[in-house]
Scaffold this active site. Sequence first.
Site, PDB file in Angstrom:
ATOM      1  N   VAL A 103     -10.835   2.645  -3.956  1.00  0.00           N
ATOM      2  CA  VAL A 103     -10.436   2.122  -5.268  1.00  0.00           C
ATOM      3  C   VAL A 103     -11.400   1.009  -5.680  1.00  0.00           C
ATOM      4  CG1 VAL A 103      -8.573   1.068  -6.614  1.00  0.00           C
ATOM      5  CG2 VAL A 103      -8.009   2.678  -4.774  1.00  0.00           C
ATOM      6  N   ASP A 146       0.854  -1.188   0.000  1.00  0.00           N
ATOM      7  CA  ASP A 146       0.000   0.000   0.000  1.00  0.00           C
ATOM      8  C   ASP A 146       0.892   1.241   0.000  1.00  0.00           C
ATOM      9  OD1 ASP A 146      -3.220   0.518   0.951  1.00  0.00           O
ATOM     10  OD2 ASP A 146      -1.818   2.204   1.112  1.00  0.00           O
ATOM     11  N   ILE A 147       0.492   2.245  -0.775  1.00  0.00           N
ATOM     12  CA  ILE A 147       1.301   3.465  -0.910  1.00  0.00           C
ATOM     13  C   ILE A 147       1.277   4.306   0.374  1.00  0.00           C
ATOM     14  CG2 ILE A 147      -0.446   5.076  -1.836  1.00  0.00           C
ATOM     15  CD1 ILE A 147       1.618   5.749  -4.073  1.00  0.00           C
ATOM     16  N   HIS A 164     -10.216  -5.577  -3.353  1.00  0.00           N
ATOM     17  CA  HIS A 164      -8.927  -5.866  -2.715  1.00  0.00           C
ATOM     18  C   HIS A 164      -9.105  -6.150  -1.233  1.00  0.00           C
ATOM     19  CE1 HIS A 164      -9.690  -1.510  -2.634  1.00  0.00           C
ATOM     20  NE2 HIS A 164      -9.099  -1.483  -1.460  1.00  0.00           N
ATOM     21  N   HIS A 214      -6.913  -5.737   2.326  1.00  0.00           N
ATOM     22  CA  HIS A 214      -5.746  -5.182   2.993  1.00  0.00           C
ATOM     23  C   HIS A 214      -5.205  -6.275   3.918  1.00  0.00           C
ATOM     24  CE1 HIS A 214      -6.861  -0.858   2.163  1.00  0.00           C
ATOM     25  NE2 HIS A 214      -8.036  -1.430   1.993  1.00  0.00           N
ATOM     26  N   ASN A 221     -12.913  -3.169   2.278  1.00  0.00           N
ATOM     27  CA  ASN A 221     -13.952  -2.146   2.317  1.00  0.00           C
ATOM     28  C   ASN A 221     -14.846  -2.346   1.103  1.00  0.00           C
ATOM     29  OD1 ASN A 221     -12.976  -0.751   4.639  1.00  0.00           O
ATOM     30  ND2 ASN A 221     -11.301   0.002   3.376  1.00  0.00           N
TER      31      ASN A 221
HETATM   32  P1  AMP Z   1      -9.801   1.244   0.030  1.00  0.00           P
HETATM   33  O1  AMP Z   1     -10.168   2.505   0.752  1.00  0.00           O
HETATM   34  O2  AMP Z   1     -10.154  -0.004   0.795  1.00  0.00           O
HETATM   35  O3  AMP Z   1     -10.350   1.242  -1.387  1.00  0.00           O
HETATM   36  O4  AMP Z   1      -8.243   1.205  -0.046  1.00  0.00           O
HETATM   37  C1  AMP Z   1      -7.507   1.731  -1.106  1.00  0.00           C
HETATM   38  C2  AMP Z   1      -6.060   1.659  -0.717  1.00  0.00           C
HETATM   39  O5  AMP Z   1      -5.290   1.835  -1.874  1.00  0.00           O
HETATM   40  C3  AMP Z   1      -5.624   2.736   0.277  1.00  0.00           C
HETATM   41  O6  AMP Z   1      -5.072   2.108   1.439  1.00  0.00           O
HETATM   42  C4  AMP Z   1      -4.558   3.533  -0.492  1.00  0.00           C
HETATM   43  O7  AMP Z   1      -3.484   3.955   0.310  1.00  0.00           O
HETATM   44  C5  AMP Z   1      -4.122   2.516  -1.534  1.00  0.00           C
HETATM   45  N1  AMP Z   1      -3.558   3.098  -2.755  1.00  0.00           N
HETATM   46  C6  AMP Z   1      -4.076   4.102  -3.507  1.00  0.00           C
HETATM   47  N2  AMP Z   1      -3.300   4.343  -4.578  1.00  0.00           N
HETATM   48  C7  AMP Z   1      -2.287   3.447  -4.509  1.00  0.00           C
HETATM   49  C8  AMP Z   1      -1.137   3.187  -5.320  1.00  0.00           C
HETATM   50  N3  AMP Z   1      -0.885   3.879  -6.438  1.00  0.00           N
HETATM   51  N4  AMP Z   1      -0.298   2.195  -4.943  1.00  0.00           N
HETATM   52  C9  AMP Z   1      -0.527   1.487  -3.825  1.00  0.00           C
HETATM   53  N5  AMP Z   1      -1.585   1.683  -3.020  1.00  0.00           N
HETATM   54  C10 AMP Z   1      -2.451   2.655  -3.356  1.00  0.00           C
END
Ligand code: AMP
Length: 116
Positions: A99, A32-33, A103, A105, A90
């Site tokens: 996103v 995760d970024i 996925h 976490h 989520n």
């Molecule tokens: P969610 O809120 O469950 O959709 O989680 C989305 C996750 O994606 C968040 O924890 C972000 O930090 C992560 N995220 C967003 N953009 C990127 C990226 N380019 N590379 C890696 N993780 C990302």
Amino acid sequence: MYDDNNIFAKILRKEIPCKPIYEDDKVFFFNDIKPQAKIHILAIPKMPVTDYNDFISKADNEMIKYFFDKINEVAKGQGLINSGFRIVTNNGKDANQEVPHFHFHILGGENLKGIK
Ligand code: AMP
């Protein structure tokens, strides 16, 4: 409907960089970024599915088992089996899903008290 331009679709197509942890023809795991814990890995199936509901409706049993087995393998590879870890997804608006590519976490590497 699945949006081909979501950020994880772009990561899968290697259009934007990430820090990969594991990849095969069915699944992809990457860091995760904005990590919420010392270890924060995102696990995604290579399927055009928006969320958990979409995944569980469209994936066959073999794929569902495969995905969960790989999550466990990756957790094991990160040394999390004994120390413990959390897997969370989520799903949709009220969960603040950011996103729209399904996925999980994977969180661990420290005590997760106070970490969502
Ligand atoms: P969610 O809120 O469950 O959709 O989680 C989305 C996750 O994606 C968040 O924890 C972000 O930090 C992560 N995220 C967003 N953009 C990127 C990226 N380019 N590379 C890696 N993780 C990302």
